[in-house]
Design a protein around this motif. Structure first.
Motif, PDB file in Angstrom:
ATOM      1  N   SER A 121      -7.560   2.649  13.421  1.00 39.20           N
ATOM      2  CA  SER A 121      -8.474   2.610  12.282  1.00 39.20           C
ATOM      3  C   SER A 121      -9.562   1.565  12.502  1.00 39.20           C
ATOM      4  N   PRO A 122     -10.796   1.850  12.045  1.00 40.13           N
ATOM      5  CA  PRO A 122     -11.847   0.835  12.110  1.00 40.13           C
ATOM      6  C   PRO A 122     -11.494  -0.348  11.217  1.00 40.13           C
ATOM      7  N   PHE A 123     -12.193  -1.454  11.424  1.00 42.33           N
ATOM      8  CA  PHE A 123     -11.774  -2.710  10.817  1.00 42.33           C
ATOM      9  C   PHE A 123     -11.575  -2.643   9.306  1.00 42.33           C
ATOM     10  N   PHE A 124     -12.570  -2.166   8.563  1.00 41.77           N
ATOM     11  CA  PHE A 124     -12.454  -2.207   7.105  1.00 41.77           C
ATOM     12  C   PHE A 124     -11.287  -1.352   6.615  1.00 41.77           C
ATOM     13  N   HIS A 125     -11.102  -0.182   7.202  1.00 42.87           N
ATOM     14  CA  HIS A 125      -9.968   0.678   6.842  1.00 42.87           C
ATOM     15  C   HIS A 125      -8.658  -0.047   7.155  1.00 42.87           C
ATOM     16  N   ARG A 126      -8.615  -0.692   8.288  1.00 46.25           N
ATOM     17  CA  ARG A 126      -7.402  -1.420   8.694  1.00 46.25           C
ATOM     18  C   ARG A 126      -7.120  -2.571   7.737  1.00 46.25           C
ATOM     19  N   PHE A 127      -8.161  -3.228   7.279  1.00 49.69           N
ATOM     20  CA  PHE A 127      -7.988  -4.330   6.327  1.00 49.69           C
ATOM     21  C   PHE A 127      -7.375  -3.811   5.027  1.00 49.69           C
ATOM     22  N   VAL A 128      -7.911  -2.698   4.519  1.00 50.34           N
ATOM     23  CA  VAL A 128      -7.391  -2.125   3.274  1.00 50.34           C
ATOM     24  C   VAL A 128      -5.931  -1.716   3.448  1.00 50.34           C
ATOM     25  N   GLU A 129      -5.610  -1.061   4.558  1.00 52.47           N
ATOM     26  CA  GLU A 129      -4.237  -0.636   4.821  1.00 52.47           C
ATOM     27  C   GLU A 129      -3.294  -1.829   4.931  1.00 52.47           C
ATOM     28  N   THR A 130      -3.731  -2.866   5.621  1.00 54.48           N
ATOM     29  CA  THR A 130      -2.907  -4.068   5.773  1.00 54.48           C
ATOM     30  C   THR A 130      -2.662  -4.730   4.429  1.00 54.48           C
ATOM     31  N   MET A 131      -3.709  -4.841   3.612  1.00 50.88           N
ATOM     32  CA  MET A 131      -3.553  -5.449   2.294  1.00 50.88           C
ATOM     33  C   MET A 131      -2.605  -4.627   1.431  1.00 50.88           C
ATOM     34  N   ASP A 132      -2.726  -3.316   1.474  1.00 49.87           N
ATOM     35  CA  ASP A 132      -1.868  -2.437   0.686  1.00 49.87           C
ATOM     36  C   ASP A 132      -0.411  -2.564   1.115  1.00 49.87           C
ATOM     37  N   TYR A 133      -0.176  -2.478   2.423  1.00 51.55           N
ATOM     38  CA  TYR A 133       1.192  -2.511   2.937  1.00 51.55           C
ATOM     39  C   TYR A 133       1.867  -3.847   2.641  1.00 51.55           C
ATOM     40  N   TYR A 134       1.181  -4.934   2.954  1.00 51.21           N
ATOM     41  CA  TYR A 134       1.816  -6.240   2.812  1.00 51.21           C
ATOM     42  C   TYR A 134       1.833  -6.738   1.370  1.00 51.21           C
ATOM     43  N   THR A 135       1.010  -6.159   0.498  1.00 53.64           N
ATOM     44  CA  THR A 135       1.178  -6.439  -0.922  1.00 53.64           C
ATOM     45  C   THR A 135       2.562  -5.989  -1.366  1.00 53.64           C
ATOM     46  N   ALA A 136       2.945  -4.796  -0.938  1.00 53.68           N
ATOM     47  CA  ALA A 136       4.275  -4.288  -1.270  1.00 53.68           C
ATOM     48  C   ALA A 136       5.370  -5.155  -0.661  1.00 53.68           C
ATOM     49  N   MET A 137       5.177  -5.576   0.587  1.00 57.21           N
ATOM     50  CA  MET A 137       6.201  -6.402   1.217  1.00 57.21           C
ATOM     51  C   MET A 137       6.355  -7.752   0.513  1.00 57.21           C
ATOM     52  N   PHE A 138       5.230  -8.396   0.176  1.00 61.60           N
ATOM     53  CA  PHE A 138       5.306  -9.688  -0.488  1.00 61.60           C
ATOM     54  C   PHE A 138       5.887  -9.551  -1.892  1.00 61.60           C
ATOM     55  N   GLU A 139       5.622  -8.435  -2.546  1.00 59.82           N
ATOM     56  CA  GLU A 139       6.237  -8.201  -3.844  1.00 59.82           C
ATOM     57  C   GLU A 139       7.748  -8.063  -3.706  1.00 59.82           C
ATOM     58  N   SER A 140       8.186  -7.378  -2.655  1.00 58.65           N
ATOM     59  CA  SER A 140       9.622  -7.194  -2.457  1.00 58.65           C
ATOM     60  C   SER A 140      10.312  -8.503  -2.105  1.00 58.65           C
ATOM     61  N   ILE A 141       9.606  -9.389  -1.436  1.00 56.59           N
ATOM     62  CA  ILE A 141      10.146 -10.723  -1.153  1.00 56.59           C
ATOM     63  C   ILE A 141      10.206 -11.535  -2.434  1.00 56.59           C
ATOM     64  N   ASP A 142       9.185 -11.369  -3.269  1.00 55.08           N
ATOM     65  CA  ASP A 142       9.040 -12.195  -4.465  1.00 55.08           C
ATOM     66  C   ASP A 142      10.197 -12.021  -5.436  1.00 55.08           C
ATOM     67  N   VAL A 143      10.738 -10.808  -5.550  1.00 55.59           N
ATOM     68  CA  VAL A 143      11.804 -10.573  -6.527  1.00 55.59           C
ATOM     69  C   VAL A 143      13.116 -11.222  -6.107  1.00 55.59           C
ATOM     70  N   ALA A 144      13.203 -11.651  -4.862  1.00 56.10           N
ATOM     71  CA  ALA A 144      14.457 -12.214  -4.359  1.00 56.10           C
ATOM     72  C   ALA A 144      14.363 -13.696  -4.029  1.00 56.10           C
ATOM     73  N   CYS A 145      13.175 -14.282  -4.157  1.00 54.48           N
ATOM     74  CA  CYS A 145      13.002 -15.665  -3.726  1.00 54.48           C
ATOM     75  C   CYS A 145      11.956 -16.340  -4.612  1.00 54.48           C
ATOM     76  N   ALA A 146      12.241 -17.583  -5.021  1.00 53.79           N
ATOM     77  CA  ALA A 146      11.326 -18.317  -5.893  1.00 53.79           C
ATOM     78  C   ALA A 146       9.996 -18.583  -5.191  1.00 53.79           C
ATOM     79  N   LYS A 147       8.910 -18.626  -5.984  1.00 51.25           N
ATOM     80  CA  LYS A 147       7.578 -18.827  -5.425  1.00 51.25           C
ATOM     81  C   LYS A 147       7.465 -20.139  -4.658  1.00 51.25           C
ATOM     82  N   ASP A 148       8.075 -21.196  -5.204  1.00 49.76           N
ATOM     83  CA  ASP A 148       7.921 -22.514  -4.596  1.00 49.76           C
ATOM     84  C   ASP A 148       9.039 -22.849  -3.619  1.00 49.76           C
TER      85      ASP A 148
END
Length: 515
Positions: A391-418
């Protein structure tokens, strides 16, 4: 036509009996289900949390094609289809209006004129009023600001990109914040590094010291405790291999990313209880030297660990050490012996193999053809469900943000922010892949994911046919997910298992046989 594994099995892959695995005898893997992974994303390596294998020589050719197989939607996925200047200008103008609201006409006009010019490829004729924008920072949506900044980077509009980075984003991100704030901290680092063309120095941008082997293992322990992604790979592949090898007395498994060998401890214990006695098992571990640090030693450590465990379970076992990267593997390195039933395991590995868009060697497809020539009884594939390869850069950026938003959300429910361990875990096991995908091109970019539809095409062209998964495979993973947040999803479609977080597909597991 797909072939289904029809043998039923009572084997369980979710747990391991204590009497067969005395934890105190193996302190380095005392929490083996939680502490192991196909990833050793140390600060000094180009690794994915899903796969530590170091890629070889790489370059990138842009490809605007998006796979129709990725049907999981996301709030920002629509941005990926913005290809021409007119649509892009319209989308970004919508973002402008949503950022500051209709009452802030002075601010909108201030950078609206600038955007009008920059979208046509020229330098901005007027500078943004960054002070005024900063004063209204509470009105800004972080994702939308990231998209505006990424588009400026993509357009080569350096003044605008730096303005968003230094005056706005730097004040909005935090490694101790909510999921999007934490992810944005690493996306910002990637954008900065890309703008600076830091190349081989990219990984220093995260400003974190290289962890010791013990520290890295502890970070991995945290990640694998709170997320099911790695155990999904182990349990689904083990269930497939057990079904395929139900009547075999001599089994050879080639694991192209053996990590610490934990996956095979689970399988060995299950096969030890097989009616009629356990089979002879030989495992060939393919690995690269980059994993040495996280493991604290070479593949001989893995071989000794699995051998000792197999002996304690009464399973005849042999380990073959192939300490090289997948790009280097040839048939003679794999020690194929006639009469053995062969299984090949690709756990979050193949996306690091350079393909036809990278080099004429095309190791991604070469390796599949090599495996096909070995006539394996089954091949297991587990990969991230993401499209970042060509994927070209901007498309790749959007895909990366979308994918890792989900991953960080899944981490967040199991571990405190701080939680300091969580912060270190994200920095050392996740952040470097994100920065690599955003900042790097060519030989430096080693994270090149493809969605299942593309993997299916590659396997078919290499001479494989997909195997339907037995219900026992689904059942094994369902049992695993009982220990995790209810927002994890499991779906059986296209002949594969999809592991998702809410509406986002995160990983797929599939099985293959030779035509």
């Amino acid at each position: 036509m797909q072939r289904q594994f029809c043998h039923q099995s009572d084997l369980s892959f979710g747990t391991m009996k204590e009497e067969c695995f005395p934890v105190e005898s193996y302190p380095e893997i005392a929490a083996f289900i939680d502490c192991d992974s196909p990833s050793y994303a140390s600060v000094s390596s180009n690794k994915s949390p899903f796969s530590p294998q170091d890629s070889q020589s790489q370059s990138c050719h842009s490809d605007h094609q998006q796979s129709s197989d990725n049907t999981y939607g996301s709030p920002i996925s629509g941005m990926s289809s913005v290809d021409d200047g007119h649509d892009l200008k319209h989308k970004l103008r919508e973002l402008e209006n949503s950022l500051l609201g209709s009452d802030d006409f002075d601010i909108v006009d201030s950078y609206g004129n600038c955007m009008e010019t920059s979208l046509h490829g020229a330098s901005p004729s007027a500078k943004y009023d960054w002070d005024l924008i900063a004063e209204n920072i509470q009105k800004l949506d972080l994702k939308e600001v990231l998209l505006l900044c990424a588009q400026a980077v993509s357009d080569g509009d350096i003044p605008t990109a730096r303005g968003w980075m230094d005056n706005v984003l730097a004040k909005m991100v935090s490694v101790a914040g909510d999921p999007i704030q934490r992810l944005s901290a690493y996306l910002l680092e990637g954008l900065r590094a890309r703008l600076e063309s830091s190349g081989s120095l990219i990984y220093k941008a995260l400003k974190c010291d290289q962890p010791t082997s013990k520290e890295l293992l502890s970070y991995m322990h945290v990640l694998y405790q709170i997320c099911p992604y790695f155990k999904f790979a182990y349990i689904s592949a083990n269930a497939v291999i057990s079904e395929a090898m139900a009547n075999e007395s001599m089994i050879h498994i080639i694991d192209f990313q053996i990590a610490q060998g934990t996956q095979w401890l689970l399988l060995i214990q299950a096969l030890a209880n097989r009616p009629g006695g356990p089979p002879f098992i030989r495992i060939t571990g393919v690995d690269d030297s980059q994993s040495f640090h996280a493991r604290g030693g070479g593949l001989q450590i893995v071989g000794e660990r699995i051998s000792d465990y197999a002996k304690s379970c009464g399973v005849p076992f042999e380990f073959h050490n192939t300490a090289m990267s997948g790009c280097e593997v040839q048939r003679e390195n794999l020690k194929i012996i006639p009469g053995e039933a062969l299984a090949v395991n690709f756990p979050y590995f193949l996306h690091h193999m350079p393909d036809e868009s990278v080099s004429i060697e095309n190791h991604r497809d070469r390796l599949l053809r090599l495996v096909k020539s070995l006539s394996p009884k089954v091949v297991t594939l587990v990969e991230q469900e993401s499209n970042t390869n060509t994927s070209p850069f901007f498309h790749r950026f959007v895909e990366t943000m979308d994918y890792y938003t989900a991953m960080f959300e899944s981490i967040d429910v199991a571990c405190a922010k701080d939680d300091k361990k969580r912060i270190s875990t994200e920095q050392n096991c996740v952040a470097r892949d994100i920065v690599n995908m955003i900042a790097c091109e060519g030989i430096e970019r080693v994270e090149r994911h493809e969605v299942f539809g593309k993997w299916r095409m590659r396997f078919s062209m290499a001479g494989f046919r997909q195997c339907s998964l037995n219900s026992s495979v689904m059942h094994s993973v369902q049992n695993l997910l009982k220990d995790y947040n209810q927002n994890y999803r499991l779906e059986h479609r296209d002949g594969a298992l999809y592991l998702g977080w809410m509406k986002r597909a995160m990983a797929t597991s599939s099985a293959w046989r030779c035509n």
